[in-house]
Motif scaffolding. Structure first.
Motif, PDB file in Angstrom:
ATOM      1  N   GLN A 194       0.820  -1.204   0.000  1.00 36.19           N
ATOM      2  CA  GLN A 194       0.000   0.000   0.000  1.00 36.19           C
ATOM      3  C   GLN A 194       0.853   1.253   0.000  1.00 36.19           C
ATOM      4  O   GLN A 194       0.542   2.241  -0.648  1.00 36.19           O
ATOM      5  N   MET A 263       0.206  -2.232 -10.188  1.00 32.30           N
ATOM      6  CA  MET A 263       0.123  -2.179  -8.729  1.00 32.30           C
ATOM      7  C   MET A 263      -1.244  -2.624  -8.207  1.00 32.30           C
ATOM      8  O   MET A 263      -1.335  -3.371  -7.233  1.00 32.30           O
ATOM      9  N   GLU A 264      -2.280  -2.139  -8.860  1.00 34.26           N
ATOM     10  CA  GLU A 264      -3.625  -2.492  -8.413  1.00 34.26           C
ATOM     11  C   GLU A 264      -3.815  -4.002  -8.466  1.00 34.26           C
ATOM     12  O   GLU A 264      -4.385  -4.604  -7.561  1.00 34.26           O
ATOM     13  N   GLY A 265      -3.307  -4.576  -9.548  1.00 22.70           N
ATOM     14  CA  GLY A 265      -3.429  -6.022  -9.719  1.00 22.70           C
ATOM     15  C   GLY A 265      -2.711  -6.774  -8.598  1.00 22.70           C
ATOM     16  O   GLY A 265      -3.217  -7.764  -8.066  1.00 22.70           O
ATOM     17  N   ILE A 267      -1.992  -5.702  -5.553  1.00 19.16           N
ATOM     18  CA  ILE A 267      -2.693  -5.540  -4.283  1.00 19.16           C
ATOM     19  C   ILE A 267      -3.956  -6.411  -4.262  1.00 19.16           C
ATOM     20  O   ILE A 267      -4.249  -7.077  -3.269  1.00 19.16           O
ATOM     21  N   MET A 268      -4.640  -6.429  -5.386  1.00 11.76           N
ATOM     22  CA  MET A 268      -5.824  -7.264  -5.513  1.00 11.76           C
ATOM     23  C   MET A 268      -5.467  -8.726  -5.231  1.00 11.76           C
ATOM     24  O   MET A 268      -6.147  -9.405  -4.464  1.00 11.76           O
ATOM     25  N   MET A 270      -2.935  -9.891  -3.590  1.00 13.78           N
ATOM     26  CA  MET A 270      -2.569 -10.001  -2.183  1.00 13.78           C
ATOM     27  C   MET A 270      -3.786 -10.225  -1.303  1.00 13.78           C
ATOM     28  O   MET A 270      -3.785 -11.025  -0.389  1.00 13.78           O
ATOM     29  N   LEU A 271      -4.824  -9.432  -1.621  1.00 10.83           N
ATOM     30  CA  LEU A 271      -6.010  -9.458  -0.774  1.00 10.83           C
ATOM     31  C   LEU A 271      -6.726 -10.795  -0.833  1.00 10.83           C
ATOM     32  O   LEU A 271      -7.352 -11.219   0.134  1.00 10.83           O
TER      33      LEU A 271
END
Lengths: 300, 632
Positions: A194, A263-265, A267-268, A270-271
């Motif tokens: 993040q 980056m969004e991918g 983090i997605m 990761m979640l």
């Protein structure tokens, strides 16, 4: 009321730690592994001393088996950010031809990483070395102090750690002894991603999914980064969309299949992820408490 | 390098990341007795909030079969008991930090040990905690440990206490049992300053009332443990206190920029605010607040920033920048509460280092007022603090520092105590208040000073501290040196261990405390005599480095000269001029240096005399040569 978010709080805590070392230690160095945690730590150090440049060098322990991209990224970054970069290679190991394939991961890691690190610390007489380890990574790290005392032989004694209260750190050591300092101890993997996202910190391409030549070996996807990797009978090199959650020596680092190209991918992913990041590291799986053993011997 | 492209992200993710950005951070500790189930509880929080990954779960299942104590079920405690030794012994022996998050908050948990001998680790965990969960086994009720840990929480200023009555499943979820424990605890908590505590019944093993409610506890109307944790106010969100910035690092990239970097310990600061710097008491105004992300108009508690001031005043690391209207206290003497954390006891008079904020100074405990029995909270007179003791003491520093009472500010009111020899952290302290004595008792200024007295004698005052084993030849050599100095017209005085013991120190025995006091008195007398302009010869076994260091610290750097009379013990024993070794060998004398009590040879004495190689006369000559060379 003050409005600090959890990332701002973590950032402030890390900056205080980094400044403390620069103020109290005679000859500190920041270990730089080129990975995302190192990037966050380096970014925090730039913040800590701004507008001054970093008051210490950064050190990369090169095992000669890192991904080629890592070396290119490292050198470019040192140039762009004006860093005092030191690179250390264990020349004894090179002479003996030590490598992960010929000698196995344990011997290779010991000689080219642990012993090499100790060599470098002794060579430059560093009395404090920053590392980017986090307590959420692994069980024995969860108990290590932020300022972790090492004997003159670089050993960690988990039963005899200095109590660490408030934000007061005891940096006093005798000649020959040293400290390992972990400014991002209290960050989690998600915090790191993040923060990278929020602060727009540059990171190496290997973290993003791309078609890369890999072989499947013992359940791990190993990238064929150069022609030193022997392809065994029955193995085929194929192009797959993979990315890496941790970086190290390429024959010892398993990639994961992924479509995350930004980056969004990441983090997605990761979640929704259900495996921890160290899973890709071959060295952790040998033994129940292998990391703790390595740390006692001087591994970061 | 990778360009971070923004804009492609799905709505939901962007919203999620925004939510994450506004989360705050709560630190808490769990404490209780060994078998109360602390590790299981945290394991449960991590497990139920999905912070455990599949591979960790797989290895946990494997470990549970091998070492678990829960039969076929997964032993959640194994997740936390990280160190190998702990896993084998089945107990937690150090502080473990764990992390989890909910939609509302990010949490840092310190799992602290329940064993009495590890109290220091509990204090460590409590020092940064906003809240504490104190676990009680419903079958056992309050234990000595429960009281001890609650008291340590109050001592360290943990603001919120949650009493978690665990293992309710083993008492048939009885409300009567819970109510009794709650009543007992509330009565106790009031005596240590907690008027409000939250008491919750739960079963960590079964996950009841941790994250989710359970029908078995339907008589309980309060929140679940997690709901409680999500609503506790975070401690340092209040920026209404008086501004404090302990200067951590002086930021000087070039001659045009001089900034003072540190983390704001209290309050808020804006450009233009008047400030005063302690201890110098010089004042100025804030001209800018600098960060990597740009200059700021204001900043508040918890932020790591760099200030520049309008005036060029001398500020160093360890100084504290305060709001000029409401400045910190300044003193070199305090009353403080001390938690002792080392095997070696704290002894009044022995010098230590004190680190508070960014400042490290020399300290001694001048008076140990009392120790506190954490079970009864009774005070008892004491001469020393042992490992895990808590005491109230007067301490004296070698220079003034800026401070606030710990009650008002944890950052500027706390300190750690460091052993000068081992460099270990041996204690932690909380300042109650500065002692007025420091400002009221001034040194009597005299016109005829040391320099004048020394000048009249045409000599440089000095203390020659002869240390060595009994029978090593200290007194013989010191005697020869004094004769030669006297013959050369020098003004001298000899302080001999045995002679002093017959007079000034005849009230002292040979315990460790008395030995420290013995040396302290002799060092003070030597200091006064040096002040009178004399060359003082001290002949004392003085076996411990820390005590010789204490003597050294009392004197100006160039006046203390340690002379190590280095004689092998075999030779001392062979000489045995007073027949003492013989008696010690026969057990008639206890604690005899070199026999059953250690001698710590100097690591860096000014002079070493090897009597096995040189005669006493030759050794005395070496001392005279050394002194001559000093006065050159």
């Amino acid at each position: 009321m003050s409005q600090m978010t959890h990332l701002q709080r973590l950032e402030a805590e890390s900056i205080q730690i980094i400044r403390e070392v620069a103020s109290e230690c005679r000859n500190p160095v920041m270990l730089f592994s080129i990975g995302k945690d190192s990037m966050v730590m380096l970014h925090l150090a730039r913040k800590a001393f701004y507008p001054s440049p970093l008051p210490f060098p950064i050190l990369h322990v090169d095992t000669t088996w890192k991904f080629r991209e890592m070396i290119a990224f490292r050198d470019q970054l040192a140039k762009d950010w004006g860093l005092d970069l030191l690179v250390h290679i264990n020349q004894d190991g090179v002479k003996q031809g030590v490598g992960p394939i010929s000698h196995g991961s344990a011997i290779h890691t010991d000689i080219m990483k642990t012993q090499s690190l100790k060599q470098a610390l002794d060579l430059y007489k560093f009395d404090a070395a920053f590392g980017g380890a986090r307590r959420d990574e692994e069980k024995s790290r969860a108990k290590e102090r932020i300022f972790s005392f090492r004997s003159a032989q670089h050993r960690w004694d988990p039963k005899n750690q200095r109590p660490e209260l408030w934000h007061i750190y005891n940096t006093r050591i005798h000649k020959g002894e040293s400290m390992r300092v972990f400014p991002i101890s209290n960050w989690t993997e998600l915090d790191v991603w993040q923060y990278i996202y929020q602060e727009k910190i540059p990171i190496i391409e290997l973290y993003f999914a791309k078609e890369r030549p890999v072989v499947e070996r013992d359940g791990a996807l190993i990238m064929v980064d150069d022609d030193r990797l022997p392809i065994n009978a029955g193995e085929t090199v194929e192009k797959r969309m993979v990315r890496f959650r941790t970086l190290g020596c390429y024959p010892l680092t398993g990639g994961i299949e992924s479509q995350a190209t930004d980056m969004e991918g990441i983090i997605m992913e990761m979640l929704v992820s259900r495996t921890s990041e160290r899973q890709g590291r071959v060295i952790d799986r040998d033994h129940g408490a292998s990391m703790e053993k390595k740390k006692q011997e001087g591994y970061f | 390098m990778h360009d971070q492209s923004v804009g492609k992200a799905p709505e939901a993710l962007i919203r999620y990341l925004k939510e994450q950005e506004s989360k705050d951070l709560l630190r808490f500790i769990t404490c209780g007795s060994v078998d109360d189930g602390k590790s299981t509880l945290i394991g449960r929080l991590l497990f139920d909030s999905k912070m455990i990954f599949e591979d960790q779960l797989a290895s946990l299942e494997k470990d549970s079969r091998k070492m678990g104590t829960t039969g076929q079920d997964i032993d959640l405690a194994l997740l936390l008991d990280g160190l190998e030794a702990e896993r084998e012994q089945g107990i937690t022996i150090d502080v473990a930090y764990r992390f989890f998050a909910t939609d509302k908050r990010r949490f840092i948990v310190a799992d602290t040990p329940g064993h009495e001998q590890y109290t220091r680790n509990m204090a460590t965990g409590a020092s940064t905690a906003d809240a504490a969960i104190i676990l009680v086994d419903a079958r056992k009720g309050l234990l000595t440990q429960t009281r001890r840990h609650s008291y340590i929480c109050s001592l360290l200023g943990v603001r919120h206490i949650i009493l978690a009555v665990n293992k309710m499943d083993l008492v048939d979820y009885s409300q009567t049992v819970f109510d009794q424990i709650r009543a007992d605890y509330e009565a106790f908590a009031k005596t240590i300053g907690y008027d409000h505590v939250s008491c919750l019944p739960l079963s960590a093993l079964k996950g009841e009332n941790v994250l989710h409610r359970t029908a078995a506890l339907d008589w309980f109307n309060g929140p679940t443990l997690l709901a409680k944790l999500e609503t506790i106010p975070v401690a340092d969100a209040d920026d209404t206190g008086p501004f404090r910035l302990p200067v951590q690092w002086v930021n000087r990239p070039n001659l045009d920029f001089r900034g003072f970097s540190g983390t704001i310990a209290a309050g808020r600061i804006s450009v233009g605010d008047p400030v005063v710097v302690l201890p110098s008491a010089k004042s100025s105004r804030v001209s800018s607040i600098v960060t990597f992300d740009g200059t700021r108009e204001s900043a508040s508690i918890g932020e790591a920033i760099t200030l520049t001031l309008e005036d060029e005043i001398d500020i160093s690391r360890g100084d504290v920048i305060c709001h000029s209207e409401n400045r910190a206290g300044l003193s070199d003497q305090f009353e403080a509460k001390i938690v002792w954390m080392a095997d070696e006891p704290l002894i009044p008079g022995r010098p230590y280092l004190l680190k508070s904020g960014a400042r490290t100074v020399s300290m001694v405990v001048t008076r140990l007022k009392y120790s506190i029995n954490v079970n009864s909270l009774e005070q008892a007179a004491t001469k020393r603090l042992e490992l895990n003791d808590i005491g109230v003491a007067n301490i004296s520093l070698d220079q003034q520092i800026a401070f606030d009472p710990y009650h008002d500010n944890h950052e500027t009111g706390s300190f750690i105590i460091i052993d000068k020899m081992t460099n270990g952290t041996v204690g932690a302290g909380m300042i109650d208040f500065g002692l007025r004595r420091a400002t009221n008792i001034h040194w009597q200024a005299v016109d005829v000073n040391k320099a004048a007295r020394a000048a009249m004698k045409a000599q440089k005052p000095a203390v020659l501290w002869f240390t060595g084993l009994s029978g090593s030849g200290k007194s013989t050599i010191a005697n020869l040196v004094e004769k030669r100095l006297h013959a050369a017209g020098r003004h001298t005085y000899m302080l001999d261990g045995d002679n002093i013991r017959h007079g000034l120190n005849k009230d002292l025995g040979f315990t460790e405390v008395d030995r420290v006091e013995n040396i302290r008195r002799v060092a003070e007398v030597a200091r006064l005599m040096a002040d009178a302009g004399l060359i003082v010869l001290v002949s004392f076994i003085s076996p411990f480095r820390s005590e010789r260091k204490m003597a050294r610290d009392l004197l100006p750097e160039d006046e203390f000269h340690e002379v190590f009379v280095d004689t092998p013990i075999a030779l001392c024993e062979q000489r045995d001029p007073k027949g003492l070794y013989k008696k010690a060998r026969m057990g008639e004398i206890k604690n005899f240096t070199g026999i059953d009590s250690p001698y710590e040879p100097p690591l860096a004495s000014e002079l070493t005399l090897e009597t096995a190689l040189s005669s006493a006369e030759e050794c005395a000559g070496q001392v005279i040569d050394y002194l001559d060379q000093l006065s050159d």
